[in-house]
Design a protein around this motif. Structure first.
Motif, PDB file in Angstrom:
ATOM      1  N   MET A   1       2.131   7.670   0.155  1.00 48.35           N
ATOM      2  CA  MET A   1       1.009   7.186  -0.550  1.00 48.35           C
ATOM      3  C   MET A   1       1.382   5.430  -0.875  1.00 48.35           C
ATOM      4  O   MET A   1       0.645   4.652  -1.257  1.00 48.35           O
ATOM      5  CB  MET A   1       0.632   7.776  -1.694  1.00 48.35           C
ATOM      6  CG  MET A   1       0.139   9.238  -1.372  1.00 48.35           C
ATOM      7  SD  MET A   1      -1.143   9.471  -0.308  1.00 48.35           S
ATOM      8  CE  MET A   1      -2.421   8.810  -1.402  1.00 48.35           C
TER       9      MET A   1
ATOM     10  N   THR B   1       3.159   2.027  -5.660  1.00 50.21           N
ATOM     11  CA  THR B   1       2.465   1.734  -6.604  1.00 50.21           C
ATOM     12  C   THR B   1       1.180   2.749  -6.631  1.00 50.21           C
ATOM     13  O   THR B   1       0.341   2.788  -7.386  1.00 50.21           O
ATOM     14  CB  THR B   1       2.206   0.370  -6.670  1.00 50.21           C
ATOM     15  OG1 THR B   1       1.652  -0.147  -5.425  1.00 50.21           O
ATOM     16  CG2 THR B   1       3.339  -0.333  -6.696  1.00 50.21           C
ATOM     17  N   HIS B   2       1.211   3.809  -5.870  1.00 51.41           N
ATOM     18  CA  HIS B   2       0.095   4.667  -5.740  1.00 51.41           C
ATOM     19  C   HIS B   2       0.177   5.496  -7.077  1.00 51.41           C
ATOM     20  O   HIS B   2       1.123   5.732  -7.799  1.00 51.41           O
ATOM     21  CB  HIS B   2      -0.037   5.569  -4.722  1.00 51.41           C
ATOM     22  CG  HIS B   2      -1.300   6.315  -4.377  1.00 51.41           C
ATOM     23  ND1 HIS B   2      -1.493   7.584  -5.336  1.00 51.41           N
ATOM     24  CD2 HIS B   2      -2.527   6.246  -3.923  1.00 51.41           C
ATOM     25  CE1 HIS B   2      -2.817   7.872  -4.893  1.00 51.41           C
ATOM     26  NE2 HIS B   2      -3.417   7.146  -4.106  1.00 51.41           N
ATOM     27  N   HIS B   3      -1.189   5.999  -7.874  1.00 52.20           N
ATOM     28  CA  HIS B   3      -0.896   6.403  -9.033  1.00 52.20           C
ATOM     29  C   HIS B   3      -0.236   7.926  -8.869  1.00 52.20           C
ATOM     30  O   HIS B   3       0.302   8.230  -9.840  1.00 52.20           O
ATOM     31  CB  HIS B   3      -2.632   6.849  -9.333  1.00 52.20           C
ATOM     32  CG  HIS B   3      -3.193   5.723  -9.575  1.00 52.20           C
ATOM     33  ND1 HIS B   3      -2.683   4.331 -10.524  1.00 52.20           N
ATOM     34  CD2 HIS B   3      -4.385   5.202  -9.148  1.00 52.20           C
ATOM     35  CE1 HIS B   3      -3.455   3.509 -10.453  1.00 52.20           C
ATOM     36  NE2 HIS B   3      -4.449   3.798  -9.719  1.00 52.20           N
ATOM     37  N   ASP B   4      -0.309   8.403  -7.924  1.00 52.65           N
ATOM     38  CA  ASP B   4       0.189   9.836  -7.539  1.00 52.65           C
ATOM     39  C   ASP B   4       1.736   9.732  -7.580  1.00 52.65           C
ATOM     40  O   ASP B   4       2.552  10.568  -8.024  1.00 52.65           O
ATOM     41  CB  ASP B   4      -0.216  10.351  -6.255  1.00 52.65           C
ATOM     42  CG  ASP B   4      -1.571  11.038  -6.316  1.00 52.65           C
ATOM     43  OD1 ASP B   4      -1.991  11.173  -7.509  1.00 52.65           O
ATOM     44  OD2 ASP B   4      -2.203  11.247  -5.262  1.00 52.65           O
ATOM     45  N   THR B   5       2.163   8.736  -6.776  1.00 50.07           N
ATOM     46  CA  THR B   5       3.530   8.432  -6.907  1.00 50.07           C
ATOM     47  C   THR B   5       4.008   7.957  -8.313  1.00 50.07           C
ATOM     48  O   THR B   5       5.287   8.491  -8.646  1.00 50.07           O
ATOM     49  CB  THR B   5       3.977   7.052  -5.971  1.00 50.07           C
ATOM     50  OG1 THR B   5       3.437   7.272  -4.517  1.00 50.07           O
ATOM     51  CG2 THR B   5       5.434   6.824  -5.829  1.00 50.07           C
TER      52      THR B   5
ATOM     53  N   SER C   1       0.379  -1.694 -10.222  1.00 44.76           N
ATOM     54  CA  SER C   1      -0.770  -1.018  -9.267  1.00 44.76           C
ATOM     55  C   SER C   1      -1.924  -1.932  -9.542  1.00 44.76           C
ATOM     56  O   SER C   1      -2.202  -2.559 -10.320  1.00 44.76           O
ATOM     57  CB  SER C   1      -0.893   0.405  -9.854  1.00 44.76           C
ATOM     58  OG  SER C   1      -1.344   0.511 -11.181  1.00 44.76           O
TER      59      SER C   1
END
Length: 413
Positions: free
Chosen positions: A173, A176-180, A214
């Motif tokens: 992902m 800086t993906h929100h899940d990461t 992000s």
């Protein structure tokens, strides 16, 4: 749409046709997504009966229906019932089978049987890893096995699983993906709980840096990260920075009109420690009202304890005593017997009774009950450091508050 389809199917195919069961399952799943659990449960039970009679318990649709029923139990906080439902679902060699094993292990863990959850959690991960074409299929099992091993005190193994999660989501992902970012936040939480404060602070600072970078930044995630950092920094006695972060989290949540009672609670806890008792009372009351409306009594319990501390700071021992008694009642009604919570309630009762009645055997007995509850937690390598912090405060209080020499001993109420 689903209800129209059901009416047509009943007219053309009868009351027990398998296609009717499939439509009922879809209708139940729709109600689950809408958080209408009573309607969902009704449709899913009807679907389960028809599908079980027609296809048997090993059919995919029958299994999916039971998994949806288990999901309702989990979302309602009934983890024992969730586990019991999932134990009726036959195992299968697939990613779906891995998810079932993982969910069953998680519910077993939260129901209080961490040793019983370990084999299932490891089996779920091993099964998911046999299907590398779907890398995210391992994410749920990794999360479960990390939680189970942490609860059992297998710290290094748990942290390794957490790092595996971060590596997986970062690769798939982006950093800086929100899940990461959420995975970094969860690892920081684990490190703080383990007493690895420097590592936890470094990880939460990195999560905050990623969240701010992000595009676009998520105000809820930013507030959540700041709230977590503030919560643990105040436990590490860095109250100045903790207060700054808690105030920023509260401002973000307020500006975005987000319902985040955890943020209000953290700010209230820190304000108690910094002597801002009136502000603490306001923020904790706001959190308590929100938690009560959300139907989360376990969260209300800790906020009520914080409210009691605020009232003690405001020299209102009568109000404080009422709050700690309310907390005691909430604790007695709860299914999860948290020794840290029990200690906080007993220590609050001790201080409120002493302030209201003067030297009191009952007050000292409550403090000693708190001391005993905390002693039982200190052997847990994952959470023992929190118990030590509270135990030190209780010990200091007991050294300066002696029971009266004469008079009949009371009993904790």
């Amino acid at each position: 749409y689903y209800e129209q389809a059901l009416a047509m199917q009943k007219r053309t195919q009868g009351e027990r046709h398998p296609s009717l069961g499939a439509t009922m399952q879809l209708l139940g799943g729709f109600h689950v997504r809408e958080n209408r659990f009573q309607e969902a449960r009704s449709w899913l039970k009807k679907a389960s009966t028809i599908l079980d009679e027609t296809f048997g318990p090993a059919h995919f649709r029958t299994k999916a229906t039971r998994v949806d029923l288990a999901r309702i139990a989990e979302m309602e906080g009934d983890f024992v019932h969730c586990r019991d439902i999932l134990e009726t679902v036959p195992d299968e060699d697939s990613l779906f089978g891995s998810r079932i094993l993982s969910q069953r292990a998680f519910c077993t863990l939260v129901a209080g049987d961490a040793p019983g959850a370990l084999d299932g959690a490891r089996a779920a991960l091993a099964l998911a890893q046999r299907y590398p074409e779907d890398p995210f299929g391992t994410l749920g099992p990794l999360n479960t096995v990390a939680a189970v091993t942490l609860r059992l005190g297998l710290v290094d193994e748990s942290l390794a699983f957490s790092q595996d999660k971060i590596d997986l989501v970062t690769k798939e992902m982006g950093a800086t993906h929100h899940d990461t970012i959420r995975e970094h936040q969860q690892l920081a939480d684990s490190l703080f709980r383990l007493g690895r404060t420097r590592q936890g602070a470094k990880e939460i600072d990195f999560a905050l840096e990623l969240a701010e970078a992000s595009n676009p930044p998520d105000p809820r995630q930013l507030a959540d990260i700041l709230n977590l950092s503030a919560w643990y920094r105040h436990r590490g006695r860095d109250n100045r920075r903790a207060l700054q972060e808690a105030e920023r989290a509260f401002a973000l949540a307020t500006a975005a009109d987000l319902e985040m009672p955890d943020v209000s609670h953290t700010l209230g806890e820190i304000e108690v420690l910094t002597g801002e008792y009136a502000a603490a009372r306001g923020h904790c009351q706001q959190a308590a009202d929100a938690f009560a409306e959300m139907g989360t009594p376990g969260s209300v319990l800790f906020v009520v304890v914080c409210l009691g501390d605020a009232e003690l700071g405001l020299k209102n021992p009568e109000a404080a005593l009422g709050l700690f008694k309310q907390a005691s009642q909430l604790r007695a009604e709860g299914e999860d017997e948290d020794p840290l919570c029990r200690a906080r309630v007993d220590f609050g009762l001790a201080r409120a009774l002493w302030e209201r009645e003067g030297p009191s055997r009952r007050a000292v007995q409550h403090a000693r009950a708190a001391e005993q509850a905390l002693a039982g937690m200190q052997s847990n390598p994952a959470f023992g450091h929190l118990a030590k912090q509270h135990a030190a405060a209780v010990s200091r209080w007991l050294r300066t508050h002696r029971p009266p020499v004469s008079g009949k001993p009371g009993t904790p109420n």
